[in-house]
Design a protein around this motif. Sequence first.
Motif, PDB file in Angstrom:
ATOM      1  N   ILE A 110       0.839  -1.203   0.000  1.00 37.56           N
ATOM      2  CA  ILE A 110       0.000   0.000   0.000  1.00 37.56           C
ATOM      3  C   ILE A 110       0.874   1.253   0.000  1.00 37.56           C
ATOM      4  O   ILE A 110       0.509   2.286  -0.562  1.00 37.56           O
ATOM      5  N   HIS A 111       2.060   1.162   0.602  1.00 31.50           N
ATOM      6  CA  HIS A 111       3.040   2.259   0.579  1.00 31.50           C
ATOM      7  C   HIS A 111       3.488   2.527  -0.861  1.00 31.50           C
ATOM      8  O   HIS A 111       3.479   3.691  -1.317  1.00 31.50           O
ATOM      9  N   GLU A 112       3.877   1.468  -1.568  1.00 32.56           N
ATOM     10  CA  GLU A 112       4.362   1.647  -2.942  1.00 32.56           C
ATOM     11  C   GLU A 112       3.241   2.101  -3.867  1.00 32.56           C
ATOM     12  O   GLU A 112       3.461   2.915  -4.777  1.00 32.56           O
ATOM     13  N   LEU A 113       2.027   1.602  -3.653  1.00 29.28           N
ATOM     14  CA  LEU A 113       0.893   2.079  -4.441  1.00 29.28           C
ATOM     15  C   LEU A 113       0.638   3.557  -4.167  1.00 29.28           C
ATOM     16  O   LEU A 113       0.267   4.315  -5.071  1.00 29.28           O
ATOM     17  N   GLY A 114       0.848   3.978  -2.925  1.00 30.28           N
ATOM     18  CA  GLY A 114       0.724   5.400  -2.591  1.00 30.28           C
ATOM     19  C   GLY A 114       1.685   6.245  -3.407  1.00 30.28           C
ATOM     20  O   GLY A 114       1.327   7.327  -3.892  1.00 30.28           O
ATOM     21  N   HIS A 115       2.908   5.750  -3.584  1.00 37.10           N
ATOM     22  CA  HIS A 115       3.879   6.469  -4.423  1.00 37.10           C
ATOM     23  C   HIS A 115       3.372   6.605  -5.857  1.00 37.10           C
ATOM     24  O   HIS A 115       3.519   7.665  -6.477  1.00 37.10           O
ATOM     25  N   THR A 116       2.784   5.539  -6.400  1.00 37.87           N
ATOM     26  CA  THR A 116       2.293   5.617  -7.778  1.00 37.87           C
ATOM     27  C   THR A 116       1.214   6.684  -7.925  1.00 37.87           C
ATOM     28  O   THR A 116       1.029   7.247  -9.007  1.00 37.87           O
ATOM     29  N   GLN A 117       0.514   6.976  -6.824  1.00 34.41           N
ATOM     30  CA  GLN A 117      -0.540   7.988  -6.846  1.00 34.41           C
ATOM     31  C   GLN A 117       0.005   9.396  -6.579  1.00 34.41           C
ATOM     32  O   GLN A 117      -0.752  10.353  -6.483  1.00 34.41           O
ATOM     33  N   GLY A 118       1.320   9.511  -6.434  1.00 31.79           N
ATOM     34  CA  GLY A 118       1.945  10.816  -6.248  1.00 31.79           C
ATOM     35  C   GLY A 118       2.261  11.178  -4.815  1.00 31.79           C
ATOM     36  O   GLY A 118       2.696  12.303  -4.545  1.00 31.79           O
ATOM     37  N   LEU A 119       2.071  10.248  -3.870  1.00 31.32           N
ATOM     38  CA  LEU A 119       2.354  10.553  -2.465  1.00 31.32           C
ATOM     39  C   LEU A 119       3.851  10.418  -2.182  1.00 31.32           C
ATOM     40  O   LEU A 119       4.450   9.391  -2.487  1.00 31.32           O
ATOM     41  N   PRO A 120       4.457  11.438  -1.567  1.00 35.12           N
ATOM     42  CA  PRO A 120       5.861  11.333  -1.155  1.00 35.12           C
ATOM     43  C   PRO A 120       5.942  10.636   0.203  1.00 35.12           C
ATOM     44  O   PRO A 120       4.918  10.253   0.771  1.00 35.12           O
ATOM     45  N   HIS A 121       7.145  10.480   0.736  1.00 36.40           N
ATOM     46  CA  HIS A 121       7.279   9.950   2.088  1.00 36.40           C
ATOM     47  C   HIS A 121       6.682  10.935   3.090  1.00 36.40           C
ATOM     48  O   HIS A 121       6.675  12.145   2.858  1.00 36.40           O
ATOM     49  N   CYS A 122       6.187  10.384   4.188  1.00 33.74           N
ATOM     50  CA  CYS A 122       5.457  11.181   5.178  1.00 33.74           C
ATOM     51  C   CYS A 122       6.214  11.180   6.505  1.00 33.74           C
ATOM     52  O   CYS A 122       6.816  10.173   6.892  1.00 33.74           O
ATOM     53  N   ALA A 123       6.148  12.296   7.219  1.00 36.03           N
ATOM     54  CA  ALA A 123       6.846  12.427   8.505  1.00 36.03           C
ATOM     55  C   ALA A 123       6.080  11.788   9.656  1.00 36.03           C
ATOM     56  O   ALA A 123       6.640  11.581  10.739  1.00 36.03           O
ATOM     57  N   VAL A 124       4.806  11.468   9.443  1.00 31.61           N
ATOM     58  CA  VAL A 124       3.992  10.852  10.504  1.00 31.61           C
ATOM     59  C   VAL A 124       4.407   9.391  10.659  1.00 31.61           C
ATOM     60  O   VAL A 124       4.300   8.605   9.711  1.00 31.61           O
ATOM     61  N   LYS A 125       4.880   9.015  11.837  1.00 33.35           N
ATOM     62  CA  LYS A 125       5.470   7.693  12.048  1.00 33.35           C
ATOM     63  C   LYS A 125       4.483   6.539  11.923  1.00 33.35           C
ATOM     64  O   LYS A 125       4.876   5.409  11.658  1.00 33.35           O
ATOM     65  N   THR A 126       3.190   6.804  12.147  1.00 30.08           N
ATOM     66  CA  THR A 126       2.192   5.725  12.050  1.00 30.08           C
ATOM     67  C   THR A 126       1.547   5.644  10.662  1.00 30.08           C
ATOM     68  O   THR A 126       0.684   4.803  10.431  1.00 30.08           O
ATOM     69  N   CYS A 127       1.975   6.508   9.754  1.00 29.91           N
ATOM     70  CA  CYS A 127       1.400   6.546   8.412  1.00 29.91           C
ATOM     71  C   CYS A 127       2.041   5.489   7.525  1.00 29.91           C
ATOM     72  O   CYS A 127       3.248   5.231   7.617  1.00 29.91           O
ATOM     73  N   PHE A 128       1.240   4.893   6.652  1.00 24.67           N
ATOM     74  CA  PHE A 128       1.757   3.910   5.699  1.00 24.67           C
ATOM     75  C   PHE A 128       2.864   4.488   4.822  1.00 24.67           C
ATOM     76  O   PHE A 128       3.675   3.747   4.275  1.00 24.67           O
ATOM     77  N   MET A 129       2.893   5.817   4.673  1.00 24.80           N
ATOM     78  CA  MET A 129       3.846   6.445   3.765  1.00 24.80           C
ATOM     79  C   MET A 129       5.148   6.888   4.437  1.00 24.80           C
ATOM     80  O   MET A 129       5.946   7.588   3.826  1.00 24.80           O
ATOM     81  N   ARG A 130       5.392   6.480   5.668  1.00 22.73           N
ATOM     82  CA  ARG A 130       6.653   6.867   6.314  1.00 22.73           C
ATOM     83  C   ARG A 130       7.840   6.240   5.585  1.00 22.73           C
ATOM     84  O   ARG A 130       7.715   5.185   4.954  1.00 22.73           O
ATOM     85  N   ASP A 131       8.976   6.879   5.694  1.00 23.61           N
ATOM     86  CA  ASP A 131      10.197   6.387   5.065  1.00 23.61           C
ATOM     87  C   ASP A 131      10.783   5.277   5.945  1.00 23.61           C
ATOM     88  O   ASP A 131      10.993   5.467   7.143  1.00 23.61           O
ATOM     89  N   ALA A 132      11.055   4.123   5.365  1.00 25.57           N
ATOM     90  CA  ALA A 132      11.610   3.005   6.137  1.00 25.57           C
ATOM     91  C   ALA A 132      13.027   3.294   6.626  1.00 25.57           C
ATOM     92  O   ALA A 132      13.471   2.733   7.630  1.00 25.57           O
TER      93      ALA A 132
END
Length: 203
Positions: free
Chosen positions: A153-175
């Motif tokens: 779901i993180h990688e699919l978020g990238h395909t939709q234009g979402l960058p990495h997110c600073a919120v630690k509980t968000c699927f889009m956080r940087d590993a």
Amino acid sequence: MNSYLSKTTILLLTLFTSISACNKPTKETVKEITIAIQPFGNFSDDDARYIASEIQKAYPKVEIMLPMDFPSSAYKKDRKRYRADSLINYLSRKSSSEHVTIGLTDEDISATKDEHKDWGVMGLGFCPGNACIASTFRLSKEQKLDQLFKVAIHELGHTQGLPHCAVKTCFMRDAEGKNPTNEEKEFCKECKRLLINKGWHLR
């Protein structure tokens, strides 16, 4: 005289209606896509169905493709792993304009990161793009499927234009080179808003 007034009234009403229609705000048309789950090699059918069912909770239009062989050009023989960017390019060429494809694999995958030319990763997605890849190779065996969904779901978020997110509980956080998926709970408010605008079904 009455006839003249009647014609004038009709003209004014017609003009007013036209102006109102032109000024009425229109909702931006969202291009509907289908998320295609593409298993590579001997990836488990059951695991593919699980990931598809979890993604459908956020985006209903999901389909599972028949398993596909790895392109030989993506394999790094010296490291015994596949280049994630090569796999994405391969999937991208095979994806139609109505699809976003996510490849699933149990094999090790890698990408270039800073000074590291061959950095092992859990997944990769171009931002934006129409293809991405997720691997179970670096995930916990005990929580493999839950973690794989979060990577997917993180990688699919990238395909939709979402960058990495600073919120630690968000699927889009940087590993950041680790596996923080157990700390991730959902998309944060801002990431969720951006996906909802693209037609995702998120509360």
